[in-house]
Design an enzyme around this catalytic site. Structure first.
Site, mmCIF file in Angstrom:
data_model
loop_
_atom_site.group_PDB
_atom_site.id
_atom_site.type_symbol
_atom_site.label_atom_id
_atom_site.label_comp_id
_atom_site.label_asym_id
_atom_site.label_seq_id
_atom_site.Cartn_x
_atom_site.Cartn_y
_atom_site.Cartn_z
ATOM 1 C CB ALA A 98 -0.928 0.000 1.213
ATOM 2 C CG ASP A 99 2.566 5.192 -1.566
ATOM 3 O OD1 ASP A 99 3.447 5.244 -0.688
ATOM 4 O OD2 ASP A 99 2.324 6.136 -2.338
ATOM 5 C CB THR A 100 -1.328 6.575 2.422
ATOM 6 O OG1 THR A 100 -1.892 5.284 2.655
ATOM 7 C CG2 THR A 100 -2.371 7.631 2.752
#
Length: 244
Positions: A98-100
């Site tokens: 994931a990346d935010t």
């Protein structure tokens, strides 16, 4: 070699969760928030942080929402290929990455990255308290979007040996019109450092926020509802999902 089992007894009996039983599930992240969110819902994966540099040229993306998804894809591939190379007999059955990022609302309606003002609209993690304060002043009294790209990678029999599915989740966060004294007090706490957008809604940073629209867990760092829905869809659509 002991049989892996990332699924804990309190997890809901859902199709996607059931498929993960007795499988090696890997989280390609060192984020304690993502680890704790998955644990809350009964999933305790192996933790193998990605070494991907996250240095993709932002100007190469047509749409800013593609950026965190691309980062997550690179993280997943790097971890999967590394683990297969280290021990093919103990390769992951599922890699989660994931990346935010945080987008100011003014920039979030733009279809592409343009010029030097990109850094103003796309907020990642502040490295200093001065940068943290700048970010919070930019968000203060306004709304922003927290966007998380999530990728699941799993082995298949055809080249390149794996398949990826991705989602991106968006949550709108409305900041109160906070006094500069409150902003500085929050920055001085140090909590906002190493947090995307410079705040932690589940901690002291919650005092800066008026309301949100969308998934709370997404703002913390991982959109749990959308993730488990994705797994259920994969079970329904692909008979070979987690069967290789």
């Amino acid at each position: 070699m002991p049989t892996p089992n990332a699924v804990k007894p309190h997890a809901l009996k859902l199709p996607g969760i059931n498929k993960m039983k007795n499988k090696r599930v890997v989280l390609a992240s060192n984020s304690p928030r993502r680890r704790e969110i998955l644990k809350t819902f009964g999933i305790e994966p192996d933790i193998v942080p990605s070494t991907f540099a996250e240095d993709l040229p932002k100007s190469s993306f047509r749409n800013m929402y593609e950026y965190p998804v691309a980062n997550a894809q690179h993280k997943a591939v790097e971890v999967y290929e590394r683990l297969v190379q280290e021990d093919e007999e103990n390769a992951p059955d599922l890699v989660i990455a994931a990346d935010t990022v945080v987008l100011s609302m003014e920039e979030s309606v733009v279809t592409g990255f343009q010029g030097n003002d990109l850094a103003v609209g796309l907020l990642e993690k502040p490295e200093t308290r001065e940068e943290n304060l700048r970010m919070l002043k930019e968000l203060n009294g306004k709304a922003c979007q927290v966007v998380t790209g999530v990728v699941v990678l799993f082995p298949i029999l055809t080249a390149p040996g794996y398949r990826m599915q991705s989602i991106e989740e968006r949550t709108t966060v409305h900041f109160n019109d906070n006094s500069e004294r409150k902003l500085k007090a929050y920055v001085d706490s140090g909590e906002g450092l190493d947090r995307t957008g410079g705040f932690a809604i589940q901690g002291l940073g919650g005092l800066l926020v008026g309301k949100i629209e969308g998934d709370f867990w997404n703002v913390v760092g991982f959109p749990a509802s959308a993730f488990f829905t994705l797994l259920d869809c994969l079970v329904e659509e692909d008979d070979d999902f987690l069967e290789i």
